[in-house]
Design a protein around this motif. Sequence first.
Motif, PDB file in Angstrom:
ATOM      1  N   MET A   1       0.690  -1.165   0.020  1.00  0.00           N
ATOM      2  CA  MET A   1      -0.065   0.039   0.104  1.00  0.00           C
ATOM      3  C   MET A   1       0.736   1.074  -0.082  1.00  0.00           C
ATOM      4  O   MET A   1       0.207   2.259  -0.219  1.00  0.00           O
ATOM      5  CB  MET A   1      -1.044   0.050   1.164  1.00  0.00           C
ATOM      6  CG  MET A   1      -2.112  -0.755   1.044  1.00  0.00           C
ATOM      7  SD  MET A   1      -2.995  -0.263  -0.376  1.00  0.00           S
ATOM      8  CE  MET A   1      -4.764  -0.413   0.029  1.00  0.00           C
ATOM      9  N   SER A   2       2.174   1.112   0.250  1.00  0.00           N
ATOM     10  CA  SER A   2       2.893   2.318   0.390  1.00  0.00           C
ATOM     11  C   SER A   2       3.469   2.745  -0.830  1.00  0.00           C
ATOM     12  O   SER A   2       3.897   2.073  -1.880  1.00  0.00           O
ATOM     13  CB  SER A   2       4.118   2.133   1.274  1.00  0.00           C
ATOM     14  OG  SER A   2       4.912   1.014   0.733  1.00  0.00           O
ATOM     15  N   THR A   3       3.276   3.903  -1.221  1.00  0.00           N
ATOM     16  CA  THR A   3       3.922   4.788  -2.325  1.00  0.00           C
ATOM     17  C   THR A   3       4.977   5.489  -1.906  1.00  0.00           C
ATOM     18  O   THR A   3       5.042   6.340  -1.095  1.00  0.00           O
ATOM     19  CB  THR A   3       2.807   5.585  -2.995  1.00  0.00           C
ATOM     20  OG1 THR A   3       1.592   4.841  -2.887  1.00  0.00           O
ATOM     21  CG2 THR A   3       3.131   5.708  -4.464  1.00  0.00           C
ATOM     22  N   PRO A   4       6.150   5.126  -2.716  1.00  0.00           N
ATOM     23  CA  PRO A   4       7.401   5.804  -2.227  1.00  0.00           C
ATOM     24  C   PRO A   4       7.223   7.152  -2.416  1.00  0.00           C
ATOM     25  O   PRO A   4       7.741   8.030  -1.369  1.00  0.00           O
ATOM     26  CB  PRO A   4       8.423   5.223  -3.316  1.00  0.00           C
ATOM     27  CG  PRO A   4       7.677   4.319  -4.237  1.00  0.00           C
ATOM     28  CD  PRO A   4       6.308   4.205  -3.669  1.00  0.00           C
ATOM     29  N   SER A   5       6.900   7.773  -3.528  1.00  0.00           N
ATOM     30  CA  SER A   5       6.787   9.187  -3.664  1.00  0.00           C
ATOM     31  C   SER A   5       5.445   9.654  -4.051  1.00  0.00           C
ATOM     32  O   SER A   5       4.702   9.099  -4.831  1.00  0.00           O
ATOM     33  CB  SER A   5       7.987   9.840  -4.805  1.00  0.00           C
ATOM     34  OG  SER A   5       7.388   9.290  -6.077  1.00  0.00           O
ATOM     35  N   VAL A   6       4.819  10.809  -3.537  1.00  0.00           N
ATOM     36  CA  VAL A   6       3.476  11.334  -3.782  1.00  0.00           C
ATOM     37  C   VAL A   6       3.585  11.848  -5.064  1.00  0.00           C
ATOM     38  O   VAL A   6       3.856  13.139  -5.288  1.00  0.00           O
ATOM     39  CB  VAL A   6       3.198  12.218  -2.784  1.00  0.00           C
ATOM     40  CG1 VAL A   6       1.675  12.826  -2.938  1.00  0.00           C
ATOM     41  CG2 VAL A   6       3.391  11.843  -1.293  1.00  0.00           C
ATOM     42  N   THR A   7       3.472  11.034  -6.122  1.00  0.00           N
ATOM     43  CA  THR A   7       3.309  11.723  -7.390  1.00  0.00           C
ATOM     44  C   THR A   7       1.611  12.236  -7.691  1.00  0.00           C
ATOM     45  O   THR A   7       0.950  12.150  -7.093  1.00  0.00           O
ATOM     46  CB  THR A   7       3.566  10.625  -8.532  1.00  0.00           C
ATOM     47  OG1 THR A   7       2.844   9.592  -8.227  1.00  0.00           O
ATOM     48  CG2 THR A   7       4.953   9.942  -8.217  1.00  0.00           C
ATOM     49  N   THR A   8       1.364  12.584  -8.808  1.00  0.00           N
ATOM     50  CA  THR A   8       0.306  13.207  -9.289  1.00  0.00           C
ATOM     51  C   THR A   8      -0.688  12.382  -9.109  1.00  0.00           C
ATOM     52  O   THR A   8      -2.000  12.483  -8.762  1.00  0.00           O
ATOM     53  CB  THR A   8       0.265  14.174 -10.322  1.00  0.00           C
ATOM     54  OG1 THR A   8       1.509  15.015 -10.297  1.00  0.00           O
ATOM     55  CG2 THR A   8      -0.954  14.979 -10.664  1.00  0.00           C
ATOM     56  N   PRO A   9      -0.496  11.252  -9.841  1.00  0.00           N
ATOM     57  CA  PRO A   9      -1.499  10.080 -10.165  1.00  0.00           C
ATOM     58  C   PRO A   9      -1.854   9.734  -8.631  1.00  0.00           C
ATOM     59  O   PRO A   9      -3.074   9.374  -8.441  1.00  0.00           O
ATOM     60  CB  PRO A   9      -0.694   9.139 -11.020  1.00  0.00           C
ATOM     61  CG  PRO A   9       0.509   9.631 -11.389  1.00  0.00           C
ATOM     62  CD  PRO A   9       0.621  10.816 -10.688  1.00  0.00           C
ATOM     63  N   SER A  10      -0.970   9.545  -7.649  1.00  0.00           N
ATOM     64  CA  SER A  10      -1.422   8.865  -6.375  1.00  0.00           C
ATOM     65  C   SER A  10      -2.325   9.838  -5.517  1.00  0.00           C
ATOM     66  O   SER A  10      -2.854   9.432  -4.925  1.00  0.00           O
ATOM     67  CB  SER A  10      -0.170   8.472  -5.819  1.00  0.00           C
ATOM     68  OG  SER A  10       0.473   9.448  -4.916  1.00  0.00           O
ATOM     69  N   ARG A  11      -1.712  11.209  -5.754  1.00  0.00           N
ATOM     70  CA  ARG A  11      -2.441  12.227  -5.026  1.00  0.00           C
ATOM     71  C   ARG A  11      -3.819  12.042  -5.557  1.00  0.00           C
ATOM     72  O   ARG A  11      -4.895  12.256  -4.954  1.00  0.00           O
ATOM     73  CB  ARG A  11      -1.875  13.707  -5.436  1.00  0.00           C
ATOM     74  CG  ARG A  11      -2.084  14.484  -4.055  1.00  0.00           C
ATOM     75  CD  ARG A  11      -1.379  15.918  -4.236  1.00  0.00           C
ATOM     76  NE  ARG A  11       0.133  15.928  -3.905  1.00  0.00           N
ATOM     77  CZ  ARG A  11       1.056  16.836  -4.217  1.00  0.00           C
ATOM     78  NH1 ARG A  11       0.362  17.486  -5.194  1.00  0.00           N
ATOM     79  NH2 ARG A  11       2.043  16.853  -3.646  1.00  0.00           N
ATOM     80  N   TRP A  12      -4.149  12.163  -7.173  1.00  0.00           N
ATOM     81  CA  TRP A  12      -5.294  12.114  -7.382  1.00  0.00           C
ATOM     82  C   TRP A  12      -6.057  10.677  -7.251  1.00  0.00           C
ATOM     83  O   TRP A  12      -7.405  10.827  -6.915  1.00  0.00           O
ATOM     84  CB  TRP A  12      -5.005  11.800  -9.088  1.00  0.00           C
ATOM     85  CG  TRP A  12      -6.345  11.894  -9.915  1.00  0.00           C
ATOM     86  CD1 TRP A  12      -6.742  10.636 -10.693  1.00  0.00           C
ATOM     87  CD2 TRP A  12      -7.407  12.731 -10.225  1.00  0.00           C
ATOM     88  NE1 TRP A  12      -7.871  10.757 -11.200  1.00  0.00           N
ATOM     89  CE2 TRP A  12      -8.547  12.225 -10.910  1.00  0.00           C
ATOM     90  CE3 TRP A  12      -7.701  13.900  -9.451  1.00  0.00           C
ATOM     91  CZ2 TRP A  12      -9.678  12.608 -11.229  1.00  0.00           C
ATOM     92  CZ3 TRP A  12      -8.958  14.414  -9.980  1.00  0.00           C
ATOM     93  CH2 TRP A  12     -10.070  13.783 -10.660  1.00  0.00           C
ATOM     94  N   ARG A  13      -5.161   9.594  -6.980  1.00  0.00           N
ATOM     95  CA  ARG A  13      -6.028   8.518  -6.415  1.00  0.00           C
ATOM     96  C   ARG A  13      -6.520   8.682  -5.189  1.00  0.00           C
ATOM     97  O   ARG A  13      -7.638   8.419  -4.900  1.00  0.00           O
ATOM     98  CB  ARG A  13      -5.158   7.211  -6.332  1.00  0.00           C
ATOM     99  CG  ARG A  13      -5.393   6.095  -7.479  1.00  0.00           C
ATOM    100  CD  ARG A  13      -4.734   4.897  -7.052  1.00  0.00           C
ATOM    101  NE  ARG A  13      -5.525   4.511  -5.817  1.00  0.00           N
ATOM    102  CZ  ARG A  13      -4.790   3.755  -5.137  1.00  0.00           C
ATOM    103  NH1 ARG A  13      -3.695   3.172  -5.025  1.00  0.00           N
ATOM    104  NH2 ARG A  13      -5.560   3.171  -4.131  1.00  0.00           N
ATOM    105  N   ALA A  14      -5.761   9.474  -4.314  1.00  0.00           N
ATOM    106  CA  ALA A  14      -6.104   9.491  -2.810  1.00  0.00           C
ATOM    107  C   ALA A  14      -7.408  10.453  -2.741  1.00  0.00           C
ATOM    108  O   ALA A  14      -8.379   9.960  -2.040  1.00  0.00           O
ATOM    109  CB  ALA A  14      -5.088  10.195  -2.331  1.00  0.00           C
ATOM    110  N   LEU A  15      -7.461  11.301  -3.789  1.00  0.00           N
ATOM    111  CA  LEU A  15      -8.679  12.232  -3.815  1.00  0.00           C
ATOM    112  C   LEU A  15      -9.968  11.412  -4.366  1.00  0.00           C
ATOM    113  O   LEU A  15     -10.962  11.463  -3.473  1.00  0.00           O
ATOM    114  CB  LEU A  15      -8.057  13.387  -4.931  1.00  0.00           C
ATOM    115  CG  LEU A  15      -9.089  14.720  -4.977  1.00  0.00           C
ATOM    116  CD1 LEU A  15      -9.329  15.313  -3.701  1.00  0.00           C
ATOM    117  CD2 LEU A  15      -8.958  15.458  -6.114  1.00  0.00           C
TER     118      LEU A  15
END
Lengths: 366, 512
Positions: free
Chosen positions: A1-15
């Motif tokens: 579940m851990s993402t190494p760096s907060v990239t745009t897609p993962s931020r978008w996913r969190a949103l």
Amino acid sequence: MSTPSVTTPSRWRALTHHHLFWPVAVLVALLLVNVPFTPDFFSIKMTDGHLYGSLVSIVLFGSPLILVAVGMTLVIATGGIDLSVGAVVAITGALTCSYISDQADQNALSGVFLAMGIGLVAAVVCGLWNGFLVARMGIQPIIATLIIMVAGRGVAQLITDGQIITINSEPYKLIGGGYWLTLPFSIFVVAAVVAVTVALTRRTALGLLVESVGGNAEASRLVGIRSMRIKIMVYMFCALCAGIAGLMISSNTSAADGNNAGLWIELDAILAVVIGGTSLLGGRFSIGGTVIGALVIQTLTTTIYTIGVPTQTNLVFKAVVVIVVCLLQSPKFRAKVFGAKGRGKTAAPAAPATPADAAPKMEVSR
Amino acid sequence: MAEPQPVLEMTGIVKEFPGVRALSGVDFRLFPGEIHALMGENGAGKSTLIKVLTGVYSLDGGTVTVDGKSVLFASPLQAQQAGISTVYQEVNLCPNLSVAENIFIGREPTRAGRIQWKRMRKEAAELVDRLGLDIDVSAPLSSYPLAVQQLVAIVRSVGTGDSDGEGSGTKVLVLDEPTSSLDRDEVLELFRLMRQLRDEGVAILFVSHFLDQIYEICDRMTVLRNGTLVGEHMVRDLDQVGLIELMIGKALDQLEELHEHQLRSDVGETLVQAEGLGRTGGIAPFDLEIKKGEVIGLAGLLGSGRTELARLLFGADQPDSGKVTIGGKQVSMSAPNDAIGAGVAFCSENRKAEGLVPDLTVRENIILALQASRGWIRPIPVAQRDELVAKYIKALDIRPANPEARVGQLSGGNQQKVLLARWLITQPQLLILDEPTRGIDIGAKAEIQKLVVSLSEDGMAVLYIAAELEEVLRLSHTIGVLRDRKLVARLTNGPEITTSRILETIASGEHQ
């Protein structure tokens, strides 16, 4: 579940995975639909020290629905449902207005407060009755609350002698039709009720216990939760919210209409709760989601008028939008429609689902 | 005497579920006019075999022949039409309809599309009469007790195929645990009906957890273990000890060698005293004394009343006789609250249905019992809550060590630890663990057992239920043996107590 760096897609996913994402997205989309038809839709003007504008109206007209839906959220979270809220709206309005109309001086504050008190006590008694039937007598919530849904309108008519009682009371008018600090007073009432509800459920353990009872009734019994008390309390709170909405509606029109006040509001409220992401099966609930859900419904009603949908077809239009909203919120539907592109990047959501899917099949084999 | 032709023959049956081979090459045969027991522990594949036979599951391999003809059932209806009827443990009838309607439901005699009520009642009455039952067929099914409803279900399945004239009636009758909720007299009536049907040439497949009943009614038995056939025996050739050995797959003397452990003898004063505690249909009245720091293990086959006993001590079911004293005070036991107030904690064997609230987080699940005892108005202060939760997540090594994780997504072992944490946080005096190690991996199993030992050393009393006898034997100071819903013996653990000794006690039902 851990993402190494907060990239745009993962931020978008969190949103997009936030539980309020879809309700908010629908609300924004509905608001934007109005712009081509009403270019100054988002503008708010100051006239006579009052703020006016479509957004203010949406919140103002949506206030009773928000109140009812907030109470309904807690009932639904316990795995129940309350169909009687519309009738409770009518009873509260009828009692309060008929008491005020009997006063020599309808503007006397003490009389108005007493009238409101009588109305709200009657609402809470209705809630106690519902809670008693559901929690103590074990009647299915839909049946138990159907009693007041049907009989309650009769009671309201009885109180008003079948007439529409009109009153002329300045202080009472404030609740549903007045202004304070440039904004409609209703908005403050709603804000207060929502704040109190959030505090009541999240600052105490009530929210947790409600979610536990709704999430697994038998497990809750076995950990010693007194679910009967919790349920009765929740039905009483729901009725109190409906009562406040009843005050607001009768105050706005300065009249008590036993027949039509709060008619079908229970259905809109249930819808608001569902759009807000609370499952009808009970368990997790979200007050914030419900408020947004209620705003979606009110915006939809407003939109129907502004874009000029013929009155005869507006229910159909409303139904279509509701279906779309519900589909958008269904993870299964989203996986089918948007699944193709999401699957490559995000294997994670599929992973936890697998053991859960496999588990029941394993049991079958025993 | 020539070997008669089996009415049903299943050869090399294979059934797979994702990740599990439920049946691997099982042979099974059934002769007309016999009552045949299908034996095996929980998970041995009995239910799967029955479901394959009755068309609920499709086959992954093997053949089924009925009367020498190869068949392939795609649905329960097809199996029924071929003369194979099933009565399940729960009665699958409509209580609000009359007995006659229930017997003929789905195949009512009709003329020009209208049901011939008179004829239906008459035929139903004849059928009931022929089977020697005294039932008013026009009365609603719900007016009869569960036992009679069970008989009606059998009548219904026997009647299948009679009215339409095509089939030759029921050839095979499958009874899946029909006796689990019946009392002794009701069981006798059921057995009378079964014998009558057997004498009429029906082959009956009987599944029951009650060994005495098997030995009373059955002629032949097939034993399964872990999805494979262990053997087919005439009941008179195999005694109960031999049968249990076959079921669990270990010879008794072999087991004896495995058993080796030290005992702590310093248990404290009496904590719980149950006298004549019992519940009709659950467990016969029993006396039980539990001391501080004592681990009491319950041994017995599935359905022997282990769980029922535990539930009575927790107030999860209301006892209808007897009383319980905890720490010198009598406790009413009318609800779990009473027991919890007296310091009893209970981890159900059914984690999903009776333990976890799957939508809530690990943290919320852990604090639930403590919060429930404090009431809604007094939330546990956030700092204290987080500290407690972190402490227990660490102590029990719950993974992921994330209090925000949804508990429904954890593995079975970690879910079990969450439930343990939930109760340990309340600092109970008596901890009841019903199958705490079922369905969890070996590492978590060992951890939980170690935990039980250390808790008892700290003075906590533990009532420990497990299907694996070695587990019970390893942990317990005292072993309560249950059989047929009765606490039949109480053995003080010591060098002379071995798994085979316990098995003998289970088999004989006596304290030797």
